[in-house]
Design an enzyme around this catalytic site. Sequence first.
Site, PDB file in Angstrom:
ATOM      1  N   ASP A 270      -7.950  -5.144   0.084  1.00 18.44           N
ATOM      2  CA  ASP A 270      -8.481  -5.923  -1.032  1.00 18.44           C
ATOM      3  C   ASP A 270      -8.154  -7.401  -0.927  1.00 18.44           C
ATOM      4  O   ASP A 270      -8.820  -8.226  -1.548  1.00 18.44           O
ATOM      5  CB  ASP A 270      -7.963  -5.364  -2.363  1.00 18.44           C
ATOM      6  CG  ASP A 270      -8.692  -4.082  -2.715  1.00 18.44           C
ATOM      7  OD1 ASP A 270      -9.884  -4.001  -2.412  1.00 18.44           O
ATOM      8  OD2 ASP A 270      -8.061  -3.170  -3.268  1.00 18.44           O
TER       9      ASP A 270
ATOM     10  N   HIS B 137       0.854  -1.192   0.000  1.00 17.98           N
ATOM     11  CA  HIS B 137       0.000   0.000   0.000  1.00 17.98           C
ATOM     12  C   HIS B 137       0.884   1.234   0.000  1.00 17.98           C
ATOM     13  O   HIS B 137       1.938   1.224   0.629  1.00 17.98           O
ATOM     14  CB  HIS B 137      -0.922   0.015   1.230  1.00 17.98           C
ATOM     15  CG  HIS B 137      -2.118   0.866   1.021  1.00 17.98           C
ATOM     16  ND1 HIS B 137      -2.076   2.227   1.182  1.00 17.98           N
ATOM     17  CD2 HIS B 137      -3.367   0.563   0.606  1.00 17.98           C
ATOM     18  CE1 HIS B 137      -3.265   2.728   0.892  1.00 17.98           C
ATOM     19  NE2 HIS B 137      -4.067   1.749   0.535  1.00 17.98           N
TER      20      HIS B 137
HETATM   21  N1  CMC Z   1       4.151  -7.520  -4.989  1.00 18.31           N
HETATM   22  C1  CMC Z   1       5.480  -7.484  -5.151  1.00 18.31           C
HETATM   23  N2  CMC Z   1       6.248  -6.387  -4.947  1.00 18.31           N
HETATM   24  C2  CMC Z   1       5.610  -5.270  -4.577  1.00 18.31           C
HETATM   25  C3  CMC Z   1       4.217  -5.222  -4.376  1.00 18.31           C
HETATM   26  C4  CMC Z   1       3.477  -6.409  -4.590  1.00 18.31           C
HETATM   27  N3  CMC Z   1       2.162  -6.422  -4.422  1.00 18.31           N
HETATM   28  N4  CMC Z   1       3.856  -3.974  -4.013  1.00 18.31           N
HETATM   29  C5  CMC Z   1       4.991  -3.253  -3.983  1.00 18.31           C
HETATM   30  N5  CMC Z   1       6.051  -4.029  -4.305  1.00 18.31           N
HETATM   31  C6  CMC Z   1       7.471  -3.636  -4.304  1.00 18.31           C
HETATM   32  C7  CMC Z   1       7.837  -2.804  -5.520  1.00 18.31           C
HETATM   33  O1  CMC Z   1       8.258  -3.603  -6.591  1.00 18.31           O
HETATM   34  C8  CMC Z   1       8.912  -1.920  -4.963  1.00 18.31           C
HETATM   35  O2  CMC Z   1      10.092  -2.684  -4.879  1.00 18.31           O
HETATM   36  P1  CMC Z   1      11.549  -1.967  -5.073  1.00 18.31           P
HETATM   37  O3  CMC Z   1      11.654  -0.959  -3.972  1.00 18.31           O
HETATM   38  O4  CMC Z   1      12.517  -3.086  -4.981  1.00 18.31           O
HETATM   39  O5  CMC Z   1      11.504  -1.338  -6.444  1.00 18.31           O
HETATM   40  C9  CMC Z   1       8.469  -1.651  -3.518  1.00 18.31           C
HETATM   41  O6  CMC Z   1       7.672  -2.792  -3.171  1.00 18.31           O
HETATM   42  C10 CMC Z   1       7.646  -0.375  -3.358  1.00 18.31           C
HETATM   43  O7  CMC Z   1       6.538  -0.446  -4.247  1.00 18.31           O
HETATM   44  P2  CMC Z   1       5.941   0.783  -5.039  1.00 18.31           P
HETATM   45  O8  CMC Z   1       5.438   0.296  -6.357  1.00 18.31           O
HETATM   46  O9  CMC Z   1       6.906   1.924  -5.048  1.00 18.31           O
HETATM   47  O10 CMC Z   1       4.743   1.161  -4.100  1.00 18.31           O
HETATM   48  P3  CMC Z   1       3.551   2.116  -4.484  1.00 18.31           P
HETATM   49  O11 CMC Z   1       3.224   2.849  -3.248  1.00 18.31           O
HETATM   50  O12 CMC Z   1       3.860   2.925  -5.694  1.00 18.31           O
HETATM   51  O13 CMC Z   1       2.380   1.088  -4.873  1.00 18.31           O
HETATM   52  C11 CMC Z   1       0.562  -0.417  -4.679  1.00 18.31           C
HETATM   53  C12 CMC Z   1       1.375   0.703  -4.005  1.00 18.31           C
HETATM   54  C13 CMC Z   1      -0.662  -0.715  -3.821  1.00 18.31           C
HETATM   55  C14 CMC Z   1       0.078   0.057  -6.051  1.00 18.31           C
HETATM   56  C15 CMC Z   1       1.472  -1.682  -4.807  1.00 18.31           C
HETATM   57  O14 CMC Z   1       1.852  -2.135  -3.531  1.00 18.31           O
HETATM   58  C16 CMC Z   1       0.780  -2.809  -5.585  1.00 18.31           C
HETATM   59  O15 CMC Z   1       0.869  -2.834  -6.827  1.00 18.31           O
HETATM   60  N6  CMC Z   1       0.074  -3.744  -4.864  1.00 18.31           N
HETATM   61  C17 CMC Z   1      -0.683  -4.777  -5.548  1.00 18.31           C
HETATM   62  C18 CMC Z   1      -2.052  -4.211  -5.991  1.00 18.31           C
HETATM   63  C19 CMC Z   1      -2.984  -4.006  -4.835  1.00 18.31           C
HETATM   64  O16 CMC Z   1      -3.163  -4.880  -3.986  1.00 18.31           O
HETATM   65  N7  CMC Z   1      -3.660  -2.835  -4.818  1.00 18.31           N
HETATM   66  C20 CMC Z   1      -4.693  -2.520  -3.821  1.00 18.31           C
HETATM   67  C21 CMC Z   1      -4.274  -1.411  -2.901  1.00 18.31           C
HETATM   68  S1  CMC Z   1      -5.394  -1.288  -1.482  1.00 18.31           S
HETATM   69  C22 CMC Z   1      -6.863  -0.665  -2.138  1.00 18.31           C
HETATM   70  C23 CMC Z   1      -6.768   0.780  -2.407  1.00 18.31           C
HETATM   71  O17 CMC Z   1      -6.770   1.552  -1.454  1.00 18.31           O
HETATM   72  O18 CMC Z   1      -6.663   1.137  -3.583  1.00 18.31           O
END
Ligand code: CMC
Length: 438
Positions: A372, A315
Amino acid sequence: MVQPTLEETKEMGKITVNGQSLDLPVITGSENEQAVDISKLRGKTGFITMDPGLGNSGSCTSAITFLDGERGILRYRGYSIEQLAESATYTEVAYLLIYGELPSKTQLDTFSKKLSAHQELPAGLEKIFDALPAGIHPMAALSIVTESLSGFYPKLTNPALSKEEMDEVIVTLMGIFPALTAACYRKSKGLPLIAPRKDLSYGANYLTMAFGLPAGKNAPDEVMVQAFRQLLILHADHEQNCSTSTVRVVGSSRANGFASVASGINALWGPLHGGANQAVIEMLEQIQKSGGEFSKYLAMAKDKNSTFRLMGFGHRVYKNFDPRSRIIKVACDKVLAKMGIKDPTLDLAKQLEAAALADDYFVARKLYPNVDFYSGIILRALGIPTEQFTVIFALGRLSGWLAHWKEMLESPEFRIVRPRQIYTGSTERPFVPLAARG
Ligand code: CMC
């Protein structure tokens, strides 16, 4: 609640760029969150700030929802999500979010009556559903029919709404949404619509209109109704998330309320946001089909050459735990026990969760199950078809979208949202006629 204003703030920050210093006001919120106000930065220095994904940028002040991702706190208008999920009805929470205070009995009755008065689809709207291609995703259908309300209520599309007209947009959307979201399901399955009921709660009315009643019953199962009430409350608002920010951005052009909410529905649909609840179940089913061996999927989620992510994990703001997922997890266990459900997909979810929580990659990045992960599981346990999951998220989130839309339009800070960029394309070059381009 007193909202801090720039004038009331005494503390100043300082930024030095290109040898030029500028004092910047510090804004402090009611929970002591702090921001440096850079709104004069470009005018005074020519510089803008850069923050892809806007993880460090505040776009507004807001008195609706407080969220502390480090401590796992979520409060609507000061009330903890735990207490609201335990004791409030969804309609009370919607009123609280939109109007700022819990309603008195009279206020709640009046609000509920207004919602009931709008719970039928307007004549002609069903034909729009009938014109949609077979198999259309219910989120696409929902955004189309929500947008179409602009045509059914043209008087409410005026860009300069009076307070009464704004309220009318709110109760029209809140009133019609259970029927609209239920119709997205019925129509996608070629089923006849079921009439709304004034005697049922907001969620029970949706469940009845979408899925009908159990044989010989006059209301949906109470275990299901209570779990559903909690789900709607937990999804109702989450401050400046992707879909709510979209509603604000679109509304900031003074596009009408129906168009603004339809845009929020589209933003919510994506699998990184609300669409994750559907994606979680699809991922679990995929793992199961391939023999239930999830270590390969964990490895893929960690592999930087793969685009696969563990859906329902991670998240932007929660770095410890998601308080919503804790509540849903408990509700989920209750529902499974009470309904006596044994589902291998749900067992797989638990194993996957345990493995991810013990894995260094997920621990180091503070990736925990989000709302989720469990909402997908509980909705599946309730027997709700997977494609409807994000529609149900939208049904709950509507009150938050409307609260933010109203707050933005009424705010003295109101201004069209128009970010800047740093251009990285070609510098000026002369046009080359087609014949000379080869
Ligand atoms: N699986 C594997 N790696 C992950 C995941 C995941 N679900 N989420 C984040 N990471 C890794 C990412 O690759 C990055 O690694 P590194 O630092 O080595 O490059 C690190 O963790 C930080 O991730 P980020 O992409 O910079 O984080 P963000 O804040 O931009 O993204 C997110 C947040 C929710 C989009 C992401 O965690 C994700 O894609 N999760 C899966 C989709 C999901 O479950 N979404 C629902 C969110 S809750 C409902 C809502 O409020 O919308």
